[in-house]
Scaffold this active site. Structure first.
Site, PDB file in Angstrom:
ATOM      1  CB  THR A   1       4.542   0.876  -1.302  1.00  0.00           C
ATOM      2  OG1 THR A   1       4.831   0.885  -2.802  1.00  0.00           O
ATOM      3  CG2 THR A   1       3.851   0.772  -0.386  1.00  0.00           C
ATOM      4  CG  ASP A   2       8.406   5.606  -0.162  1.00  0.00           C
ATOM      5  OD1 ASP A   2       8.279   5.570   0.760  1.00  0.00           O
ATOM      6  OD2 ASP A   2       7.133   6.415  -1.295  1.00  0.00           O
TER       7      ASP A   2
ATOM      8  CG  ASP B   1      -5.067   3.700   2.210  1.00  0.00           C
ATOM      9  OD1 ASP B   1      -4.255   3.849   1.262  1.00  0.00           O
ATOM     10  OD2 ASP B   1      -5.835   5.204   1.105  1.00  0.00           O
TER      11      ASP B   1
ATOM     12  CG  ASP C   1      -2.237   6.482  -2.719  1.00  0.00           C
ATOM     13  OD1 ASP C   1      -3.652   6.135  -2.120  1.00  0.00           O
ATOM     14  OD2 ASP C   1      -1.235   6.652  -1.916  1.00  0.00           O
TER      15      ASP C   1
ATOM     16  CD  GLU D   1      -3.571  -2.380  -3.041  1.00  0.00           C
ATOM     17  OE1 GLU D   1      -3.154  -0.706  -2.393  1.00  0.00           O
ATOM     18  OE2 GLU D   1      -1.776  -2.877  -2.915  1.00  0.00           O
TER      19      GLU D   1
HETATM   20  N1  SAM Z   1       0.124   7.313   0.579  1.00  0.00           N
HETATM   21  C1  SAM Z   1       0.244   6.271   1.157  1.00  0.00           C
HETATM   22  C2  SAM Z   1       1.932   7.167   0.278  1.00  0.00           C
HETATM   23  O1  SAM Z   1       2.314   7.972  -0.179  1.00  0.00           O
HETATM   24  O2  SAM Z   1       3.129   6.045   0.495  1.00  0.00           O
HETATM   25  C3  SAM Z   1       0.537   5.514  -0.229  1.00  0.00           C
HETATM   26  C4  SAM Z   1      -0.941   4.406   0.379  1.00  0.00           C
HETATM   27  S1  SAM Z   1      -1.197   3.120  -0.353  1.00  0.00           S
HETATM   28  C5  SAM Z   1      -1.743   1.888   0.620  1.00  0.00           C
HETATM   29  C6  SAM Z   1      -0.251   2.418  -1.296  1.00  0.00           C
HETATM   30  C7  SAM Z   1      -0.388   1.081  -2.105  1.00  0.00           C
HETATM   31  O3  SAM Z   1       0.535   1.099  -3.162  1.00  0.00           O
HETATM   32  C8  SAM Z   1      -0.191  -0.145  -1.341  1.00  0.00           C
HETATM   33  O4  SAM Z   1      -1.201  -0.711  -0.792  1.00  0.00           O
HETATM   34  C9  SAM Z   1       0.751  -0.961  -2.368  1.00  0.00           C
HETATM   35  O5  SAM Z   1      -0.274  -2.617  -2.082  1.00  0.00           O
HETATM   36  C10 SAM Z   1       0.519  -0.263  -3.381  1.00  0.00           C
HETATM   37  N2  SAM Z   1       0.955  -1.212  -4.226  1.00  0.00           N
HETATM   38  C11 SAM Z   1       2.516  -1.002  -4.432  1.00  0.00           C
HETATM   39  N3  SAM Z   1       3.358  -1.713  -5.635  1.00  0.00           N
HETATM   40  C12 SAM Z   1       1.958  -1.679  -6.005  1.00  0.00           C
HETATM   41  C13 SAM Z   1       1.711  -2.704  -7.780  1.00  0.00           C
HETATM   42  N4  SAM Z   1       3.131  -2.528  -8.148  1.00  0.00           N
HETATM   43  N5  SAM Z   1       0.629  -2.223  -7.924  1.00  0.00           N
HETATM   44  C14 SAM Z   1      -0.972  -1.437  -7.273  1.00  0.00           C
HETATM   45  N6  SAM Z   1      -0.208  -1.684  -6.915  1.00  0.00           N
HETATM   46  C15 SAM Z   1       0.346  -1.697  -5.359  1.00  0.00           C
END
Ligand code: SAM
Length: 291
Positions: free
Chosen positions: A167-168, A95, A165, A115
């Site tokens: 996702t879960d 984001d 930062d 990302e």
């Molecule tokens: N602030 C949020 C939280 O604490 O849950 C996270 C926000 S940010 C949008 C999370 C990002 O991690 C997403 O854009 C997702 O596409 C990215 N993401 C998930 N798995 C990933 C990976 N293996 N490598 C890179 N980015 C990843």
């Protein structure tokens, strides 16, 4: 990528169900995006209380109204503690809120963002520009669209600070909660480096902080956690793991933190040196979860 721009009746709600007997609902004033990217179900909608809200696979990621708390605390705590970070790695963060805050540090020469989902960057820039505020166009930012687990395994770049930062631990985020990921991140850190990791909401997900502590202690000499209240990450305060081999980083005096962060005065809405220092005070019910 299909973009839904229909206005739906006030009675429509979007549900987030993270826990068996407790959930949160957002009233949808306008559904701006509802699409399947190559990795996730991405929704962005307008809500009267939180402004624009982004959800991925039904999980709240960020909202215009409360994003500043999370992004300031995830960026400024390691950057101020370190004091002379020139190269930063952001894992996830599509984001753009984290890179917006990291760019406020004058000694920074480059911030690499990895990302996995180009759609998150694309739709965030288009529908939630207040988060990145042009950060993606800054010449210090290097954006890689890739799985961060693969990136840290193969990169020869070294970093002073790594900010996770993500996702879960589900879907694409799962690979970011493995021992090999943290081992590779440690190899990417320069001497004196710091890694911070979002570690969930311990009141609701006590296993999250326990797992994170075990993982980080495998690779780092000094592991601490700090707290922040993010209203839309339901269930109380969120914890962030702070891992390094320099214990002094979490023992800095308020005066030192004031001096090291003076250039941030008036540029933050949540972070202050006092908040920095006090955020590491962990209440007994969370301390009990830690070894
Ligand atoms: N602030 C949020 C939280 O604490 O849950 C996270 C926000 S940010 C949008 C999370 C990002 O991690 C997403 O854009 C997702 O596409 C990215 N993401 C998930 N798995 C990933 C990976 N293996 N490598 C890179 N980015 C990843």
């Amino acid at each position: 990528m299909k973009i839904a721009s229909k206005t739906i009746p006030q009675s429509q709600w979007i549900n987030e169900k993270l826990h068996p007997s407790w959930q949160q609902n957002f009233e949808v004033d306008q559904l701006l995006v509802d699409t399947k990217t190559s990795y996730q179900h991405l929704q962005i909608f307008e809500n009267a209380t939180f402004g624009k809200v982004m959800m991925l696979d039904g999980v709240t990621q960020t909202t215009e109204r409360d994003e500043f708390i999370y992004h300031e605390m995830l960026a400024h705590i390691p950057m101020v503690a370190h004091g002379s970070a020139t190269s930063v790695l952001v894992i996830g963060g599509g984001d753009g809120g984290i890179i917006r805050e990291v760019l406020k540090h004058p000694k920074l020469s480059s911030v690499t963002m990895v990302e996995i989902d180009a759609g998150v960057v694309e739709y965030s820039k288009r529908y939630m520009p207040s988060l990145s505020q042009g950060a993606f166009e800054n010449n210090k930012v290097k954006l890689h669209i890739a799985d961060a687990a693969e990136f840290v395994k193969t990169t020869t770049d070294k970093f002073d600070v790594i900010i996770t930062d993500s996702t879960d631990p589900m879907g694409p985020g799962e690979s970011l909660f493995t021992e090999s990921f943290y081992s590779d991140c440690k190899k990417c850190l320069k001497p004196g480096g710091i890694m911070v990791t979002q570690s969930g909401v311990p009141f609701m997900q006590p296993q999250g902080i326990k797992n994170m502590q075990t993982m980080l202690c495998t690779f780092f000499e000094s592991v601490n956690f700090y707290l922040m209240p993010v209203p839309t990450y339901i269930g109380g305060t969120m914890v962030i793991g702070f891992a390094c081999d320099t214990p002094e980083y979490t023992q800095q005096s308020l005066q030192t933190l004031n001096e090291k962060s003076a250039y941030l005065n008036e540029k933050t809405k949540y972070y202050t040196p006092k908040i920095h220092q006090s955020s590491f005070s962990i209440p007994p019910f969370i301390q009990k979860l830690l070894k």
